[in-house]
Design a protein around this motif. Structure first.
Motif, PDB file in Angstrom:
ATOM      1  N   VAL A 179       0.803  -1.206   0.109  1.00 51.20           N
ATOM      2  CA  VAL A 179      -0.132  -0.004  -0.097  1.00 51.20           C
ATOM      3  C   VAL A 179       0.826   1.376  -0.072  1.00 51.20           C
ATOM      4  CG1 VAL A 179      -1.612   1.402   1.513  1.00 51.20           C
ATOM      5  CG2 VAL A 179      -1.924  -0.928   0.998  1.00 51.20           C
ATOM      6  N   LEU A 180       2.058   1.346   0.944  1.00 49.47           N
ATOM      7  CA  LEU A 180       2.763   2.478   0.961  1.00 49.47           C
ATOM      8  C   LEU A 180       3.643   2.527  -0.387  1.00 49.47           C
ATOM      9  CD1 LEU A 180       4.189   1.743   4.363  1.00 49.47           C
ATOM     10  CD2 LEU A 180       2.432   3.542   3.860  1.00 49.47           C
ATOM     11  N   LEU A 181       3.966   1.357  -0.941  1.00 53.43           N
ATOM     12  CA  LEU A 181       4.712   1.684  -2.132  1.00 53.43           C
ATOM     13  C   LEU A 181       3.891   2.051  -3.296  1.00 53.43           C
ATOM     14  CD1 LEU A 181       7.797   0.708  -3.182  1.00 53.43           C
ATOM     15  CD2 LEU A 181       6.722  -1.237  -4.021  1.00 53.43           C
ATOM     16  N   ASN A 182       2.736   1.635  -3.277  1.00 56.73           N
ATOM     17  CA  ASN A 182       1.626   2.010  -4.470  1.00 56.73           C
ATOM     18  C   ASN A 182       1.265   3.497  -4.320  1.00 56.73           C
ATOM     19  OD1 ASN A 182       1.544  -0.376  -5.878  1.00 56.73           O
ATOM     20  ND2 ASN A 182      -0.170  -1.073  -4.503  1.00 56.73           N
ATOM     21  N   ILE A 183       1.270   4.223  -3.075  1.00 59.90           N
ATOM     22  CA  ILE A 183       1.198   5.320  -2.950  1.00 59.90           C
ATOM     23  C   ILE A 183       2.304   6.312  -3.546  1.00 59.90           C
ATOM     24  CG2 ILE A 183       0.967   7.516  -1.042  1.00 59.90           C
ATOM     25  CD1 ILE A 183      -0.530   5.621   0.824  1.00 59.90           C
ATOM     26  N   GLU A 184       3.536   5.856  -3.238  1.00 61.43           N
ATOM     27  CA  GLU A 184       4.860   6.361  -3.816  1.00 61.43           C
ATOM     28  C   GLU A 184       4.645   6.515  -5.235  1.00 61.43           C
ATOM     29  OE1 GLU A 184       8.259   4.895  -2.153  1.00 61.43           O
ATOM     30  OE2 GLU A 184       8.082   6.051  -0.199  1.00 61.43           O
ATOM     31  N   LYS A 185       4.103   5.182  -5.781  1.00 60.55           N
ATOM     32  CA  LYS A 185       4.506   4.955  -7.171  1.00 60.55           C
ATOM     33  C   LYS A 185       3.600   6.158  -8.066  1.00 60.55           C
ATOM     34  CE  LYS A 185       4.141   1.468 -10.780  1.00 60.55           C
ATOM     35  NZ  LYS A 185       3.585   2.316 -11.719  1.00 60.55           N
ATOM     36  N   VAL A 186       2.183   6.125  -7.465  1.00 63.03           N
ATOM     37  CA  VAL A 186       1.263   7.111  -8.064  1.00 63.03           C
ATOM     38  C   VAL A 186       1.888   8.473  -8.147  1.00 63.03           C
ATOM     39  CG1 VAL A 186      -0.940   8.338  -8.183  1.00 63.03           C
ATOM     40  CG2 VAL A 186      -0.575   5.684  -7.452  1.00 63.03           C
TER      41      VAL A 186
END
Length: 350
Positions: free
Chosen positions: A307-314
Motif C-alpha cells: 500500500v505504501l509503495l503504491n502511494i509513492e508510485k502514483v
C-alpha cells in the motif's frame, strides 16, 4: 568557508597593507596619535588573538586604526567595492554548497558544512528546484532515506546532476549578484559603530533575514511565474505530498498496532521488495548490501508495505511525466539560458 576565519584572514591582510605605509605611521606619531603596540600589530597582521582575548579585533583597536590611517571603519572591515563583492559571493556560494557529505564525494571547492546556516541553505536549495530533474532527485532521495530529526543535506549527486547543480548556482548568481551585494552593503557595510565581535552574528542575521527574503522573491517573481521553471516546483510539491501521505499512513499503522512512533517508518525505509519465483516472501534488508537479510512473510505486513509503495508510485509517475513535459518545453523553446536543465535521463531506469 568558516565565516569568522575568513573575515580575520581578509582583515589581517588589510592591516598588513596599512602598516606598509611608513609615511602614514610617521605622520601619526608626529601628530601625537595614540598608536598600537608593535606586539599587538604583529599579532593582528598574522590573524591571531592577542593574549587569548575573545575577539580578534577590539573596538578600541578599530578606533585607533581609523585614527592612525584616517580610514573609514567600513573600509577597514570590508575593503573596497571589489572586496565587498568577493565577500558576498563567498557567502552566496557557502550557502549554496552547505552539504554534509563525505570527503570522497566532495566535487566543488565551496562545499563545507556549517550547522548554523542549515536553515538558510534549505531555503536556497528549494529555490533551485525550478529544475524538475533536480527536484525529482532531491525529493526521491529524501523519500528513500531513513527518518531524520533535522535537515542535513548529504545527497550523493552523480556527475551529471553535480554539473547541473553547479550551472544552476552560477546562473542564479550571475543574474542576481547586484541584488545580494546592494542589500549587504546597505544593511551591513554602512552600519554605524559596527564591531568585529558582532560581525559574524550580523552577517548570519543578514543571511537569515535579507538573503532569504531575496531568495523567496526570486522564487516567486522570477521562477514560479515562468511556465517552464514552475514545473520543477510542481514536481517538488508532488513528491513532498507523497512523502507526507506515506508518513501519515505509517502513523495510522503504528497507532493501530500500538508500536512506538517511527519504528514502522524505519522498517519501511529499509525494506526492499524482492519476489523470488518460488516464494511470495519479501526481504527486509538493513542495508542494500547486507549479507544476512531478514525474510518477511507475514501477509499483513506485505499488504501494508505494498500500500505504501503504491502511494509513492502514483506520485512518482506523475512527477516523471512532468519532468518530461519540462524537457519537451525546453527543447521546443530552444533557449540557451535554460538548456542546462536538460541532463541525461537516468532516473530509476526511466
Amino acid at each position: 568557508m568558516n565565516i569568522e576565519a575568513e573575515l580575520i584572514r581578509k582583515i589581517s591582510k588589510r592591516i598588513s597593507a596599512l602598516y606598509e605605509d611608513k609615511a602614514a605611521i610617521i605622520s601619526a606619531e608626529l601628530n601625537g596619535k595614540k598608536m598600537i603596540s608593535e606586539n599587538v600589530v604583529n599579532v593582528l597582521k598574522n590573524g591571531k588573538l592577542f593574549n587569548k582575548k575573545n575577539t580578534y579585533l577590539t573596538k578600541g583597536q578599530i578606533e585607533r586604526l581609523e585614527n592612525i590611517f584616517e580610514i573609514p571603519r567600513r573600509k577597514l572591515l570590508f575593503g573596497n567595492d571589489g572586496e565587498i563583492k568577493e565577500l558576498v559571493e563567498e557567502l552566496y556560494y557557502k550557502v549554496a554548497y552547505n552539504f554534509n557529505i563525505e570527503k570522497r564525494n566532495v566535487w566543488n571547492r565551496h562545499i563545507f558544512f556549517e550547522e548554523k546556516i542549515v536553515d538558510i541553505s534549505r531555503e536556497y536549495h528549494e529555490l533551485t528546484f525550478f529544475s524538475a530533474r533536480l527536484a525529482f532527485l532531491w525529493s526521491l532521495t529524501e523519500m528513500e532515506e531513513s527518518k531524520k530529526k533535522a535537515y542535513s543535506p548529504q545527497f550523493d549527486f552523480d556527475e551529471s546532476h553535480r554539473q547541473q547543480y553547479d550551472m544552476i548556482v552560477n546562473f542564479i548568481w550571475s543574474n542576481n549578484n547586484k541584488t545580494f551585494i546592494d542589500s549587504f552593503r546597505e544593511e551591513i557595510v554602512y552600519q554605524d559603530d559596527i564591531t568585529f565581535k558582532d560581525l559574524e552574528a550580523l552577517i548570519i542575521y543578514w543571511l537569515r533575514k535579507s538573503f532569504i527574503r531575496i531568495i523567496r522573491q526570486l522564487k516567486e517573481s522570477c521562477f514560479m511565474s515562468d511556465i517552464i521553471f514552475n514545473i520543477g516546483y510542481q514536481v517538488r510539491e508532488i513528491l513532498c505530498i507523497a512523502k507526507n501521505e506515506v508518513s501519515q499512513k505509517i502513523k495510522e499503522i503504528e497507532k493501530k498496532k500500538e508500536i512506538p512512533e517511527g519504528l514502522y517508518e524505519d522498517l519501511y525505509n529499509k525494506w526492499y521488495p524482492i519476489k523470488p519465483e518460488t516464494t511470495q516472501s519479501y526481504i527486509l534488508m538493513h542495508e542494500p548490501d547486507v549479507d544476512t537479510p531478514v525474510i518477511i512473510s507475514n501477509d499483513e505486513e506485505l499488504e501494508n508495505f505494498e500500500v505504501l509503495l503504491n502511494i509513492e508510485k502514483v506520485y512518482i509517475d506523475h512527477a516523471i511525466n512532468l519532468m518530461r513535459v519540462q524537457d519537451a518545453l525546453i527543447d521546443l523553446k530552444g533557449n540557451n539560458q535554460i538548456d542546462f536543465l536538460v541532463i541525461p535521463r537516468v532516473i530509476r531506469g526511466k
